[in-house]
Design a protein around this motif. Structure first.
Motif, PDB file in Angstrom:
ATOM      1  N   MET A 145       0.960  -1.242   0.023  1.00 58.98           N
ATOM      2  CA  MET A 145      -0.077  -0.021  -0.085  1.00 58.98           C
ATOM      3  C   MET A 145       0.749   1.336   0.013  1.00 58.98           C
ATOM      4  SD  MET A 145      -3.209  -0.930   2.304  1.00 58.98           S
ATOM      5  CE  MET A 145      -4.277  -2.260   1.918  1.00 58.98           C
ATOM      6  N   LEU A 146       2.008   1.412   0.508  1.00 56.39           N
ATOM      7  CA  LEU A 146       3.051   2.414   0.385  1.00 56.39           C
ATOM      8  C   LEU A 146       2.929   2.839  -1.204  1.00 56.39           C
ATOM      9  CD1 LEU A 146       5.906   2.076   2.974  1.00 56.39           C
ATOM     10  CD2 LEU A 146       4.005   3.560   2.925  1.00 56.39           C
ATOM     11  N   SER A 147       3.361   1.776  -1.963  1.00 57.25           N
ATOM     12  CA  SER A 147       3.304   1.923  -3.409  1.00 57.25           C
ATOM     13  C   SER A 147       1.995   2.847  -3.727  1.00 57.25           C
ATOM     14  CB  SER A 147       3.538   0.932  -3.978  1.00 57.25           C
ATOM     15  OG  SER A 147       2.360   0.085  -4.429  1.00 57.25           O
ATOM     16  N   LEU A 148       0.875   2.676  -3.155  1.00 60.48           N
ATOM     17  CA  LEU A 148      -0.480   3.359  -3.605  1.00 60.48           C
ATOM     18  C   LEU A 148      -0.335   4.538  -2.918  1.00 60.48           C
ATOM     19  CD1 LEU A 148      -2.990   0.571  -3.463  1.00 60.48           C
ATOM     20  CD2 LEU A 148      -2.126   1.882  -5.316  1.00 60.48           C
ATOM     21  N   VAL A 149       0.294   4.792  -1.931  1.00 58.79           N
ATOM     22  CA  VAL A 149       0.305   6.201  -1.050  1.00 58.79           C
ATOM     23  C   VAL A 149       1.173   7.257  -2.032  1.00 58.79           C
ATOM     24  CG1 VAL A 149       1.361   7.687   0.732  1.00 58.79           C
ATOM     25  CG2 VAL A 149       0.074   5.228   1.061  1.00 58.79           C
ATOM     26  N   VAL A 150       2.103   6.746  -2.560  1.00 57.93           N
ATOM     27  CA  VAL A 150       3.026   7.560  -3.457  1.00 57.93           C
ATOM     28  C   VAL A 150       2.277   7.859  -4.851  1.00 57.93           C
ATOM     29  CG1 VAL A 150       5.056   7.469  -4.812  1.00 57.93           C
ATOM     30  CG2 VAL A 150       5.347   6.609  -2.776  1.00 57.93           C
ATOM     31  N   LEU A 151       1.661   6.918  -5.540  1.00 57.36           N
ATOM     32  CA  LEU A 151       0.951   6.846  -6.590  1.00 57.36           C
ATOM     33  C   LEU A 151      -0.259   7.827  -6.465  1.00 57.36           C
ATOM     34  CD1 LEU A 151       0.862   5.910  -9.690  1.00 57.36           C
ATOM     35  CD2 LEU A 151      -0.530   4.276  -8.920  1.00 57.36           C
ATOM     36  N   MET A 152      -1.239   7.309  -5.559  1.00 60.16           N
ATOM     37  CA  MET A 152      -2.447   7.908  -5.475  1.00 60.16           C
ATOM     38  C   MET A 152      -2.470   9.173  -4.661  1.00 60.16           C
ATOM     39  SD  MET A 152      -5.828   6.062  -5.165  1.00 60.16           S
ATOM     40  CE  MET A 152      -7.398   6.914  -4.762  1.00 60.16           C
ATOM     41  N   GLY A 153      -2.045   8.877  -3.378  1.00 62.20           N
ATOM     42  CA  GLY A 153      -1.941   9.868  -2.450  1.00 62.20           C
ATOM     43  C   GLY A 153      -1.277  10.961  -2.805  1.00 62.20           C
ATOM     44  N   TYR A 154      -0.162  10.887  -3.203  1.00 60.87           N
ATOM     45  CA  TYR A 154       0.572  12.061  -3.659  1.00 60.87           C
ATOM     46  C   TYR A 154       0.583  12.512  -4.948  1.00 60.87           C
ATOM     47  CZ  TYR A 154       3.356  10.857   0.701  1.00 60.87           C
ATOM     48  OH  TYR A 154       3.681  10.646   2.064  1.00 60.87           O
ATOM     49  N   GLY A 155       0.486  11.626  -5.982  1.00 56.49           N
ATOM     50  CA  GLY A 155       0.495  11.738  -7.235  1.00 56.49           C
ATOM     51  C   GLY A 155      -0.810  11.764  -7.906  1.00 56.49           C
ATOM     52  N   GLY A 156      -1.875  11.515  -7.287  1.00 53.55           N
ATOM     53  CA  GLY A 156      -3.123  11.537  -7.693  1.00 53.55           C
ATOM     54  C   GLY A 156      -3.418  10.746  -8.979  1.00 53.55           C
ATOM     55  N   GLN A 157      -2.757   9.411  -9.084  1.00 52.99           N
ATOM     56  CA  GLN A 157      -2.977   8.690 -10.181  1.00 52.99           C
ATOM     57  C   GLN A 157      -3.469   7.595  -9.360  1.00 52.99           C
ATOM     58  OE1 GLN A 157       0.687   8.133 -12.419  1.00 52.99           O
ATOM     59  NE2 GLN A 157       0.876  10.227 -12.438  1.00 52.99           N
ATOM     60  N   ILE A 158      -4.258   6.569 -10.354  1.00 58.98           N
ATOM     61  CA  ILE A 158      -4.747   5.707  -9.868  1.00 58.98           C
ATOM     62  C   ILE A 158      -4.203   4.280 -10.494  1.00 58.98           C
ATOM     63  CG2 ILE A 158      -7.306   4.662  -9.224  1.00 58.98           C
ATOM     64  CD1 ILE A 158      -8.445   7.540 -10.038  1.00 58.98           C
ATOM     65  N   SER A 159      -4.164   3.328  -9.906  1.00 59.77           N
ATOM     66  CA  SER A 159      -3.878   2.084 -10.408  1.00 59.77           C
ATOM     67  C   SER A 159      -4.989   0.985  -9.916  1.00 59.77           C
ATOM     68  CB  SER A 159      -2.470   1.743 -10.276  1.00 59.77           C
ATOM     69  OG  SER A 159      -2.043   0.285 -10.285  1.00 59.77           O
ATOM     70  N   LEU A 160      -5.335   0.073 -10.862  1.00 57.85           N
ATOM     71  CA  LEU A 160      -5.981  -1.214 -10.255  1.00 57.85           C
ATOM     72  C   LEU A 160      -5.418  -2.167 -10.471  1.00 57.85           C
ATOM     73  CD1 LEU A 160      -9.559   0.378 -11.676  1.00 57.85           C
ATOM     74  CD2 LEU A 160      -8.525   0.345  -9.458  1.00 57.85           C
ATOM     75  N   ALA A 181      10.176  11.381   3.552  1.00 60.70           N
ATOM     76  CA  ALA A 181      11.066  12.301   3.194  1.00 60.70           C
ATOM     77  C   ALA A 181      10.921  12.987   1.695  1.00 60.70           C
ATOM     78  CB  ALA A 181      12.593  11.668   3.220  1.00 60.70           C
ATOM     79  N   LEU A 182      10.602  11.949   0.824  1.00 62.10           N
ATOM     80  CA  LEU A 182      10.232  12.344  -0.608  1.00 62.10           C
ATOM     81  C   LEU A 182       9.108  13.400  -0.486  1.00 62.10           C
ATOM     82  CD1 LEU A 182      11.653  10.707  -2.848  1.00 62.10           C
ATOM     83  CD2 LEU A 182       9.759   9.512  -2.989  1.00 62.10           C
ATOM     84  N   ARG A 183       8.331  13.033   0.282  1.00 57.45           N
ATOM     85  CA  ARG A 183       6.923  13.862   0.413  1.00 57.45           C
ATOM     86  C   ARG A 183       7.391  15.196   0.835  1.00 57.45           C
ATOM     87  NH1 ARG A 183       2.580  16.131  -1.141  1.00 57.45           N
ATOM     88  NH2 ARG A 183       1.350  16.729   0.343  1.00 57.45           N
ATOM     89  N   ARG A 184       8.172  15.449   1.873  1.00 50.06           N
ATOM     90  CA  ARG A 184       8.618  16.840   2.478  1.00 50.06           C
ATOM     91  C   ARG A 184       9.365  17.287   1.164  1.00 50.06           C
ATOM     92  NH1 ARG A 184       9.317  14.033   6.844  1.00 50.06           N
ATOM     93  NH2 ARG A 184      11.646  13.876   6.227  1.00 50.06           N
ATOM     94  N   GLY A 185      10.216  17.041   0.431  1.00 49.42           N
ATOM     95  CA  GLY A 185      11.132  17.387  -0.424  1.00 49.42           C
ATOM     96  C   GLY A 185      10.514  17.964  -1.785  1.00 49.42           C
ATOM     97  N   ARG A 186      11.342  18.194  -2.703  1.00 52.36           N
ATOM     98  CA  ARG A 186      10.945  18.733  -3.754  1.00 52.36           C
ATOM     99  C   ARG A 186      10.004  17.771  -4.395  1.00 52.36           C
ATOM    100  NH1 ARG A 186      16.614  20.965  -6.028  1.00 52.36           N
ATOM    101  NH2 ARG A 186      17.183  22.200  -4.295  1.00 52.36           N
ATOM    102  N   PHE A 187      10.211  16.479  -4.559  1.00 52.85           N
ATOM    103  CA  PHE A 187       9.462  15.683  -5.106  1.00 52.85           C
ATOM    104  C   PHE A 187       7.936  15.942  -4.792  1.00 52.85           C
ATOM    105  CE2 PHE A 187       6.954  11.852  -5.197  1.00 52.85           C
ATOM    106  CZ  PHE A 187       7.114  11.338  -6.526  1.00 52.85           C
ATOM    107  N   GLY A 188       7.675  15.947  -3.442  1.00 55.63           N
ATOM    108  CA  GLY A 188       6.315  16.281  -2.961  1.00 55.63           C
ATOM    109  C   GLY A 188       5.791  17.326  -3.404  1.00 55.63           C
ATOM    110  N   ARG A 189       6.769  18.436  -3.428  1.00 56.43           N
ATOM    111  CA  ARG A 189       6.084  19.774  -3.841  1.00 56.43           C
ATOM    112  C   ARG A 189       5.688  19.824  -5.317  1.00 56.43           C
ATOM    113  NH1 ARG A 189       9.235  21.876  -0.077  1.00 56.43           N
ATOM    114  NH2 ARG A 189      11.228  21.905  -1.469  1.00 56.43           N
ATOM    115  N   LEU A 190       6.515  19.105  -5.992  1.00 55.09           N
ATOM    116  CA  LEU A 190       6.278  19.087  -7.574  1.00 55.09           C
ATOM    117  C   LEU A 190       4.938  18.242  -7.770  1.00 55.09           C
ATOM    118  CD1 LEU A 190       7.238  19.597 -10.297  1.00 55.09           C
ATOM    119  CD2 LEU A 190       8.484  17.531 -10.484  1.00 55.09           C
ATOM    120  N   VAL A 191       5.027  16.968  -7.341  1.00 55.06           N
ATOM    121  CA  VAL A 191       3.688  16.364  -7.713  1.00 55.06           C
ATOM    122  C   VAL A 191       2.393  17.023  -7.007  1.00 55.06           C
ATOM    123  CG1 VAL A 191       4.475  13.865  -7.764  1.00 55.06           C
ATOM    124  CG2 VAL A 191       3.789  14.715  -5.532  1.00 55.06           C
ATOM    125  N   SER A 192       2.475  17.647  -5.913  1.00 56.11           N
ATOM    126  CA  SER A 192       1.462  18.622  -5.412  1.00 56.11           C
ATOM    127  C   SER A 192       0.998  19.519  -6.363  1.00 56.11           C
ATOM    128  CB  SER A 192       1.642  19.388  -4.178  1.00 56.11           C
ATOM    129  OG  SER A 192       1.714  18.273  -3.125  1.00 56.11           O
TER     130      SER A 192
END
Ligand SMILES: Nc1ncnc2c1ncn2[C@@H]1O[C@H](COP(=O)(O)OP(=O)(O)OP(=O)(O)O)[C@@H](O)[C@H]1O
Ligand SMILES: Nc1ncnc2c1ncn2[C@@H]1O[C@H](COP(=O)(O)OP(=O)(O)O)[C@@H](O)[C@H]1O
Ligand SMILES: [Mg+2]
Ligand SMILES: [Mg+2]
Lengths: 245, 241, 636
Positions: free
Chosen positions: C344-359, C472-483
């Motif tokens: 599910m962590l992989s879903l957090v990155v994909l959907m929670g942060y990136g807003g994309q959905i994978s089924l 850490a990813l979320r707090r940093g540049r990557f997180g800002r970029l995907v938001s």
């Protein structure tokens, strides 16, 4: 004397935990135009959102035509004759112009009347009637939004910064239209950042800063005090560029 | 030689000719106005310049290079920034983060040496006058300030040319006054500015040259004084004085 | 030649059923903005209800039909709108999709509870009657089906495009608040559109039931075929959807022609919708960047590095204690949850942060498990390395055609991929074949993590490390970029972001994470086979991830543990129906609390935290800004 069309008493409102209105008192008497002025972030938009039922106030009273209407839904108020043109996006972007006009018939006007009034005032819309509203130019979208105010014969009209994004000629025409509507006896509450334009049509003006109405009175009185209230200290430099060559 | 040039661009939307052989240009250190009635094609012109709208004809030239085929994101990297008429801010980030994100994006593609991005962003925030709201989420600040945020964000990419689409709508008198000064400051620093604006006083005050667009064609080009006197412009846009 | 004609007739009939189902899907989507995964589920439940009245209680067919299609189905639709969907407007595509998945699961649970598996004859209408056209016998049922499909398409096209109510329905999707300002009651309009969509689902379910033997899963998954048809119409156009359904029906039918030799490609009929979907995705023109639509959701606060370290250590210590207390058998159950949390962590990155959905996240998990089985012999870390390396490129390949388009299309593409993988990829002999592969557990630095206790602790350590990394990813540049990309793609483009590669990177990263987690998931279970990684299993995964809290790492943990618990419980068979019900009920709460259980709990704990000194967040809450900001006259 009729009851005022809109009356707010000690109205408080907040977004989440952040309070924005701190006791707004405002009266829009029947058959009159009230201009609500004030700097960015003063709470003008929020006041209008409360007035049209879109935002639930935390406390205070909202009366429309003498009736206590706290808690009435936006659609109830709309059908009761409160017409609101919201700030910015007042159109259905994914519907065509024609379909947008169709939506305006829900408050009772016939589609023929709506078309006639909208296209009569803004011929440009007629040219674009098959187009998705969201792809029109910013100004055209604003015209479409305003068409509702003209077409639905409301009892109370709430206008939030209608001149935003419109060419000077159109703004002039628009305020002409507002005057006409007002002449028909419709009560109007409007906000505007360019105080001058608004004061020209208004019967009364209210100045709002930091979530409170500081002053209400005749436009002339307000105009003379405006610079002190919120136009800032360099009020003279202000209109140097406003003076037309 | 102007930094950015559109040469005879044309755009048609399903039979409706939004732009017909339009040429505009922007020079470094100058503010160029682009005015015209609603629906004249100003925003469409911006979209063509920034690569969001492919034109049916004509060329876009930047720094003496034909960039007509360059995708939008690469134009950003060449040093072209813009704001949007319908504000496009990152609502879930704070004002400061909006600027920071742009600086970081620039930093990534420019592969510049590691510099203090934070300090740089703080400078921009101060310059634009957003200090007081720097730590607020952008979706909770008033429209006018969102517009300034958009400008600040554009500045963070260190652009050579900025396209501003009605930046002052939503600003109150006081703020647009300050905004005019800000534009002049930027121009002094050598940025080329192309300004679409309906606040005619502001345009007349800050622009060096003005292009007037009506029904998709350029009907006049000149200095503010010339434009004011132009009969066609008065008729189409300003209204007779 | 006569063959061809016969199969054409069959194709048209099949296509008609698809068309009815797909029209309902498109109707609800255009009139409510929600892609209803449960559409097939509603049809299924209504088909069963019809069976109950018609064949169990022997009502006359017209009466049963009327009651189901015009009374019960609309009522169910309205109820769904009232309870589930009304709270969803303004939420992301992902959240609303997941709620409908939850609904689907719940409907299946209800059906299973009322109608336990048994043979239920479901004869056609006018069984035995028919006419002969061109020497081919066409049953009356088939003719009815074709007529109903055509009529439904026509009527609903007219409703949507030519009536005021139809315009109002689309207007409500576009801007609910504005619709209210126009004097329309958004609630009433949405209810109506759900009622109509639900009726159509019922009709499709009843008409196709005879062909599918009234079987819960088959009927529910009718939606898989329906969406392939709907994509032809870009989820908007009813006529094109109709055409798509017909093409699909005909193709499916022609595959049975003897001279087509479809049997040479095993799994082809099942994968046909998938192939069609991908073809559409490749052909659809790229969506122009939409300007002027501001979306931003208010998410939970992101923990600081210190806090995430604390959390990680806490989790590992907790895991050690648990491993000492629990029996091995119970430990496997909790371990399953922990492994799922890692997925599910992989879903957090994909959907929670990136807003994309994978089924199809379970499909990537399967790849990882396979890699561990194939390359990780004796617990070699090579398997662990190969797991993400295998999953990532495949993920990239799947996402590429869909990323040009947005949101929902990616979800559909991944779902199609999941179905294709279970039909055509995993059953290959060189992959899983029809057998079960042994998946070894890790052997690292001389330590064997073979025992249940040590493996469980290892899982906790890996989860903590990944959690800390993700944050850490979320707090940093990557997180800002995907938001930023989620809020305004157009603005990002003009700033110099290549949207396609960035989105692709996010998806690939997520696929790699899922693959990596797969190596552990397989290791925990000790074996892996095709049936462990069906597309259908990705749905509860996504559902639970969202229920736990898709935007937070703690949410992944909660979601994973919940799902693990449910899975291991339901495999004992006692509580199966209850599990379905619970999952569905949890989905209902999502509309009210979109950030999930973990966030909800942490909010409740917030006041407590102030009392515990070492739990105090680093910064105090933002002060209330009474004084509204005024912009300073800057830049003199
Ligand atoms: N995607 C589109 N499809 C169809 N017509 C379009 C599209 N985009 C723009 N138009 C039309 O092209 C014309 C020019 O639009 P544009 O947005 O460039 O005007 P503008 O000069 O920016 O006006 P404003 O000052 O009102 O913003 C308008 O008539 C508009 O309706
Ligand atoms: N959606 C929102 N969430 C949080 N705060 C908001 C929101 N909308 C407006 N505000 C805040 O409310 C205050 C008043 O805003 P607004 O009513 O839009 O002012 P005005 O229309 O006078 O410019 C502003 O300080 C703004 O930050
Ligand atoms: Mg406002
Ligand atoms: Mg424009």
């Amino acid at each position: 004397m009729d009851a005022p069309v809109l009356e707010m008493k000690d109205l408080h409102a907040a977004y989440g935990r952040i309070p924005v209105l701190f006791g707004v008192d405002l009266v829009v008497p029947a058959r009159s135009v009230v201009a609500l002025l004030g700097p960015n972030g003063a709470g003008k938009t929020t006041t209008l959102r409360v007035a049209c039922g879109q935002h639930v106030p935390t406390s205070g009273c909202l009366h429309v035509a003498g009736k206590h209407v706290n808690g009435a839904g936006a659609d109830d108020l709309a059908r009761a004759g409160v017409c609101t043109i919201p700030e910015g996006r007042g159109i259905f972007a994914n519907l065509t112009v024609d379909e947008n006009l169709t939506m305006m018939t829900y408050t009772g006007a016939s589609i023929a009347d709506v078309r006639e009034r909208a296209f009569g005032r803004f011929p440009r819309l007629f040219e674009r009637r098959e187009q998705l509203a969201g792809t029109m130019s910013g100004g055209e979208q604003q015209m479409l939004a305003l068409a509702r105010a003209l077409a639905t014969e409301p009892a109370l009209l709430l206008l939030d910064e209608i001149s935003m994004g419109l060419a000077p000629l159109i703004v002039a025409e628009l305020y002409e239209a507002v005057r006409n509507i007002a002449a028909d006896g419709v009560a109007i509450l409007l906000t505007e950042q360019y105080a001058r334009t608004a004061l020209e049509v208004a019967d009364y003006a209210a100045v709002m800063t930091q979530g409170r109405v500081r002053q209400m009175g005749e436009p002339a009185d307000i105009a003379s005090e405006l610079s002190g209230a919120y136009l800032g200290s360099h009020g003279e430099a202000k209109r140097s560029r406003g003076a037309k060559q | 030689m102007p930094l950015l040039q559109a040469e005879e661009i044309s755009v048609t939307f399903g039979g409706h000719r939004a732009l017909v052989d339009v040429s505009v240009d922007a020079e470094e250190g100058r503010i160029t106005g682009l005015i015209g009635p609603n629906g004249a094609g100003k925003t469409t012109c911006f979209n063509v310049l920034s690569g969001l709208q492919p034109p049916q004809g004509g060329r876009v030239i930047f720094d003496s290079q034909d960039i007509s085929a360059v995708p939008a994101y690469k134009r950003g990297r060449l040093g072209m920034a813009r704001t949007f008429q319908r504000i496009e801010v990152f609502g879930s980030l704070t004002v400061f983060e909006n600027v920071l994100v742009a600086a970081e994006i620039r930093h990534r593609w420019s592969r510049g040496e590691e510099i203090d991005l934070d300090a740089e962003c703080n400078d921009i925030i101060d310059l634009v006058g957003l200090r007081k709201v720097a730590d607020q989420r952008v979706d909770s600040i008033p429209t006018g300030l969102s517009r300034l945020t958009e400008l600040a964000r554009a500045l963070a990419t260190k652009p050579r040319v900025i396209l501003l689409d009605e930046p002052s709508s939503g600003l109150d008198d006081d703020e647009s006054e300050a905004f005019g000064d800000l534009l002049l400051t930027l121009a002094k620093r050598g940025v080329a500015i192309l300004l679409v604006e309906h606040d005619i006083d502001l345009v007349m005050q800050v622009c060096d040259r003005i292009h007037v667009l009506d029904f998709g064609t350029i009907i006049a080009v000149g200095t503010p004084v010339e434009i004011r006197k132009d009969k066609r412009v008065q008729k189409a846009y300003l209204g007779e004085d | 030649m006569k063959d061809l004609l016969a199969f054409t007739v069959i194709g048209i009939v099949t296509g008609s059923v698809y068309a009815i189902a797909a029209s309902g899907l498109v109707l609800t989507y255009t009139t409510s903005g929600i892609f209803n995964f449960a559409h097939g589920g509603i049809g299924m439940l209504m088909a069963f209800t019809y069976w109950e009245f018609r064949f169990h209680h022997h009502w006359p067919a017209p009466l049963a039909l009327f009651v189901v299609v015009f009374v019960i189905a609309p009522a169910l639709g309205a109820l769904i709108e009232r309870v589930l969907m009304r709270n969803l407007h303004g939420r992301s595509t992902g959240t609303s999709l997941v709620v409908t998945i939850g609904l689907m699961v719940m409907l299946m649970g209800i059906a299973q509870g009322i109608w336990p598996p048994a043979a239920r004859p479901f004869p056609e209408f006018y069984s035995g009657h028919g006419v002969t056209i061109f020497g081919i016998f066409v049953t009356t049922h088939q003719i009815i089906t074709i007529i109903v499909a055509g009529l439904a398409a026509l009527i609903f096209w007219y409703l949507l495009n030519r009536t005021r109510t139809g315009v109002a329905m689309r207007a409500v999707v576009d801007d609910r608040n504005l619709a209210a300002l126009n004097g329309v009651s958004p609630a009433r309009v949405s209810m109506l559109s759900w009622a109509l969509g639900s009726s159509l689902a019922a009709l499709a379910g009843i008409l196709i039931a005879p062909a599918l033997n009234l079987e819960i899963l088959n009927l529910t998954l009718l939606v898989v075929v329906a969406y392939a048809a709907a994509v032809v119409g870009k989820l908007k156009s009813l006529p094109l959807t109709f055409a798509g359904a017909m093409i699909l029906g005909l193709l499916t039918s022609y595959l049975s022609l003897s001279w087509v030799h479809a049997e040479k490609i095993p799994g082809l009929p099942g994968a046909l919708p998938t192939i069609m979907l991908f073809a559409c995705l490749l052909l659809l023109p790229e969506e122009r960047l939409r300007v002027g639509r501001i979306t931003s959701e208010r998410g939970p606060r992101v923990p600081s590095l210190g806090e995430s370290l604390q959390g990680g250590i806490l989790l590992v210590v907790g895991a050690i204690v648990v491993s000492l207390v629990l029996s091995d058998a119970n430990l496997v159950r909790v371990g399953q949850g922990m492994a799922l949390a890692l997925v599910m962590l992989s879903l957090v990155v994909l959907m929670g942060y990136g807003g994309q959905i994978s089924l199809a996240q379970m499909t990537f998990v399967g790849m990882g498990a396979f890699a561990m089985a194939r390359f990780g012999l004796g617990g070699s870390p090579l398997g662990l390395l190969m797991a993400p390396l295998l999953a990532a490129p495949i993920g990239a390949l799947v996402a590429l055609p869909a990323l040009r388009l947005q949101g929902l299309y990616l979800a559909l593409a991944t779902m199609a991929f999941g179905v294709a993988a279970e039909n055509m990829l995993f059953p290959r002999a060189w992959l899983f074949g029809s057998s079960t592969r042994v998946v070894p557990r890790l052997h690292l630095f001389g330590v064997h993590f073979d025992g249940e206790k040590s493996f469980f602790v290892l899982l906790a350590i890996v989860f903590s490390l990944f959690g800390i990394g993700v944050l850490a990813l979320r707090r940093g540049r990557f997180g800002r970029l995907v938001s930023a990309m989620r809020d305004s793609p157009a603005a990002c483009t003009t700033l110099g972001v290549n949207l396609l590669t960035t989105r692709l990177a996010v998806f690939t990263l997520s696929a790699a994470m899922a693959g990596f987690a797969g190596a552990f998931y397989g290791g925990l279970r000790g074996s892996a086979q095709t049936n462990d990684f069906l597309m259908f299993q990705s749905l509860p995964l996504l559902l639970m991830a969202v229920i736990g809290g898709i935007t937070t790492v703690s949410g992944a943990l909660v979601g994973g543990l919940l799902l693990g618990l449910l899975q291991t419980q339901s495999s004992t068979g006692v509580l199966a129906g209850l599990v379905f019900l619970f999952t569905g009920a949890a989905a209902v709460s999502l509309g009210r609390n979109p950030h999930g259980v973990a966030f909800y709990i942490s909010q409740k704990l917030e006041p407590l935290k102030d009392k515990v000194p070492w739990f105090r967040p680093e910064e105090p809450d933002e002060p209330l800004t009474e004084e509204l900001p005024r912009i300073a006259a800057a830049a003199g």
